[in-house]
Scaffold this motif. Structure first.
Motif, mmCIF file in Angstrom:
data_model
loop_
_atom_site.group_PDB
_atom_site.id
_atom_site.type_symbol
_atom_site.label_atom_id
_atom_site.label_comp_id
_atom_site.label_asym_id
_atom_site.label_seq_id
_atom_site.Cartn_x
_atom_site.Cartn_y
_atom_site.Cartn_z
ATOM 1 N N UNK A 1 0.829 -1.209 0.000
ATOM 2 C CA UNK A 1 0.000 0.000 0.000
ATOM 3 C C UNK A 1 0.864 1.260 0.000
ATOM 4 N N UNK A 2 1.968 1.216 0.743
ATOM 5 C CA UNK A 2 2.872 2.373 0.767
ATOM 6 C C UNK A 2 3.519 2.591 -0.598
ATOM 7 N N UNK A 3 3.774 1.498 -1.320
ATOM 8 C CA UNK A 3 4.329 1.610 -2.665
ATOM 9 C C UNK A 3 3.340 2.337 -3.579
ATOM 10 N N UNK A 4 2.049 1.993 -3.430
ATOM 11 C CA UNK A 4 0.988 2.773 -4.046
ATOM 12 C C UNK A 4 0.853 2.684 -5.537
ATOM 13 N N UNK A 5 1.136 1.546 -6.132
ATOM 14 C CA UNK A 5 1.029 1.424 -7.585
ATOM 15 C C UNK A 5 -0.126 0.485 -7.931
ATOM 16 N N UNK A 6 -1.337 1.059 -7.928
ATOM 17 C CA UNK A 6 -2.497 0.264 -8.326
ATOM 18 C C UNK A 6 -3.144 -0.507 -7.208
ATOM 19 N N UNK A 7 -2.932 -0.088 -5.965
ATOM 20 C CA UNK A 7 -3.568 -0.776 -4.863
ATOM 21 C C UNK A 7 -2.910 -2.110 -4.551
ATOM 22 N N UNK A 8 -3.605 -2.922 -3.744
ATOM 23 C CA UNK A 8 -3.074 -4.208 -3.302
ATOM 24 C C UNK A 8 -3.920 -5.326 -3.891
ATOM 25 N N UNK A 9 -3.280 -6.266 -4.519
ATOM 26 C CA UNK A 9 -3.951 -7.434 -5.079
ATOM 27 C C UNK A 9 -3.448 -8.681 -4.373
ATOM 28 N N UNK A 10 -4.375 -9.528 -3.953
ATOM 29 C CA UNK A 10 -4.026 -10.811 -3.341
ATOM 30 C C UNK A 10 -4.411 -11.934 -4.295
ATOM 31 N N UNK A 11 -3.535 -12.909 -4.431
ATOM 32 C CA UNK A 11 -3.787 -14.075 -5.271
ATOM 33 C C UNK A 11 -3.302 -15.329 -4.553
ATOM 34 N N UNK A 12 -3.934 -16.444 -4.855
ATOM 35 C CA UNK A 12 -3.392 -17.701 -4.345
ATOM 36 C C UNK A 12 -1.992 -17.898 -4.917
ATOM 37 N N UNK A 13 -1.097 -18.466 -4.136
ATOM 38 C CA UNK A 13 0.254 -18.725 -4.624
ATOM 39 C C UNK A 13 0.211 -19.888 -5.599
ATOM 40 N N UNK A 14 0.771 -19.697 -6.769
ATOM 41 C CA UNK A 14 0.789 -20.722 -7.811
ATOM 42 C C UNK A 14 2.121 -21.454 -7.759
ATOM 43 N N UNK A 15 2.066 -22.734 -7.498
ATOM 44 C CA UNK A 15 3.266 -23.548 -7.347
ATOM 45 C C UNK A 15 3.655 -24.155 -8.679
ATOM 46 N N UNK A 16 4.920 -23.954 -9.077
ATOM 47 C CA UNK A 16 5.406 -24.569 -10.303
ATOM 48 C C UNK A 16 6.375 -23.665 -11.033
ATOM 49 N N UNK A 17 6.985 -24.185 -12.095
ATOM 50 C CA UNK A 17 7.931 -23.384 -12.884
ATOM 51 C C UNK A 17 7.236 -22.211 -13.575
#
Length: 425
Positions: free
Chosen positions: A176-192
């Motif tokens: 949020x302090x970085x402030x570039x487009x808000x905060x997005x949360x995603x499930x962590x995707x495991x793999x290459x």
């Protein structure tokens, strides 16, 4: 003699305008002062202007008089910074090009996810986060690690993998302090992690190359190689999915760079971009297949080159690897004089405008090295792509694996000796 084609190119690296004069293309380049190598660009452009490439009003003021005096066929960009502003200028001047709305959808990762959901593509759990409590709640719902990142971020900046509430709260505050487009949360995707480098023309999407990455704990891609062996079992799916993603976000023309994770459930999109990829990947694709995405940026819209009907087959392997060092002040650089490949040094006291200076100058060389730092320079740990600024090595070989091994051998011979008394920040 027929009149040359006339285009304007806004921002980006100089690579896409290389050879323009020989192709009969008159290029007006508009870039941000200090963000490009003027000496590298000048041989290929008839006019170079500087200005704020993110400001559509300023771009229009620069371009409209030129267009009225001698019309441009296209105004093009391959940098996200100018994608929306260029779309707005094209709309004002009645020229073809990607609309501002499409570029906004691509830049905003939540809007991209929404577009994919509408088309039933690449299911990934995600949420736009407005509070620390929402991040903790999402973590509990996912039941496993999540990633918190800027909604419009780039360059591997401020990406946080978290698996507990305390870290989630801390990450939300930092993003949020970085402030570039808000905060997005995603499930962590495991793999290459791999990327698909494609080019589109009038809605026809062609995959030109698939790149394999090695990343560090900060998700920085410090090695890129083509064509990906890890992606080989998923080729048909990746080709189909890439076309579906580009259709979903509305992209019909130009280069694209789409990153996927090869999860146990199949490929899942990380993000897509309507631009050429960075990190020297277009050059590696060219070395692998003979097709140059940077050249096609100009020549396909103008009808000089025709996009292949199907994906070109990789004939060789190619790799690029960024050099690393401990954070601090450089006291010595060793091993460079003994390298059995061409070497170029960025002049002392200068900062290259992008990560891969001089790469175009190695045409005809199977391998090479560029050193961007000198004794006395401070260096930072590789915690973002911005810190991939110490130099690089590259190699071409019969296979991707051999090109990677060649890069490893070259990089192992180069050592930055660093004083730990200063942290380089």
């Amino acid at each position: 003699m027929t009149s040359p084609h006339r285009i304007a190119v806004i921002g980006g690296r100089p690579a896409p305008v290389h050879g323009a004069r020989e192709l009969g293309i008159d290029v007006t380049l508009i870039h941000t002062e200090g963000q490009f190598d003027r000496a590298e660009a000048e041989p290929h452009c008839s006019t170079i202007l500087t200005g704020d490439i993110t400001d559509a009003g300023e771009l229009l003021a620069l371009l409209q008089p030129l267009h009225e005096a001698n019309p441009f066929e296209f105004i093009l960009t391959t940098t996200e910074l100018a994608a929306v502003s260029v779309g707005e200028v094209n709309a004002k001047l009645g020229l073809p090009g990607t609309s501002p709305e499409v570029s906004l959808t691509i830049q905003d990762k939540a809007l991209t996810r929404q577009a994919l959901d509408r088309h039933g593509l690449s299911p990934v759990l995600y949420r736009q986060i407005d509070s620390e409590a929402e991040a903790v709640e999402f973590l509990a719902e996912v039941g496993g690690p999540i990633v918190l990142k800027p909604g419009k971020g780039a360059g591997s900046l401020h990406i946080h993998k978290v698996d507990n509430a305390e870290d989630a709260v801390r990450a939300v505050r930092e993003v949020a302090a970085f402030g570039y487009g808000g905060v997005l949360a995603e499930e962590f995707l495991e793999g290459p992690v791999i990327s698909v480098e494609a080019f589109s023309h009038r809605g026809h999407h062609v995959v030109l190359g698939i790149c394999e990455y090695r990343v560090n704990e900060h998700f920085v891609e410090w090695e890129c190689s083509v064509s990906s062996d890890q992606a080989a079992p998923h080729l048909a799916t990746l080709h189909e999915l890439t076309a579906g993603v580009l259709d979903a976000v509305g992209l019909t023309d130009g280069p694209s760079h789409s990153e996927f994770v090869l999860t146990p459930k199949g490929p899942r999109l990380l993000e897509t971009h309507n631009r050429l990829s960075g990190s020297g990947i277009p050059e590696m694709v060219n070395r692998s297949t003979g097709w140059d995405p940077a050249r096609l940026f100009m020549t396909v819209p103008l009808g000089i080159d025709r996009l292949p009907d199907v994906a070109p087959r990789p004939e060789r392997g190619a790799a690029i690897r960024f050099l690393d060092a401990e954070a601090g002040r450089i006291t010595a650089i060793t091993g460079v004089d003994d390298l059995p490949v061409p070497v170029r040094w960025v002049p002392a006291g200068t900062t290259p405008p992008h990560m891969i200076p001089f790469l175009k100058s190695f045409t005809g060389s199977e391998a090479g090295a560029v050193i961007s730092k000198h004794v006395g320079d401070r260096v930072a740990a590789m915690d973002s792509l911005l810190a991939c600024d110490k130099g690089y090595v590259f190699a071409t070989a019969p296979t991707r694996a051999e090109a990677v091994r060649r890069c490893e051998e070259l990089a192992a011979r180069i050592r930055f000796h660093v004083s730990a008394e200063e942290d380089g920040r």
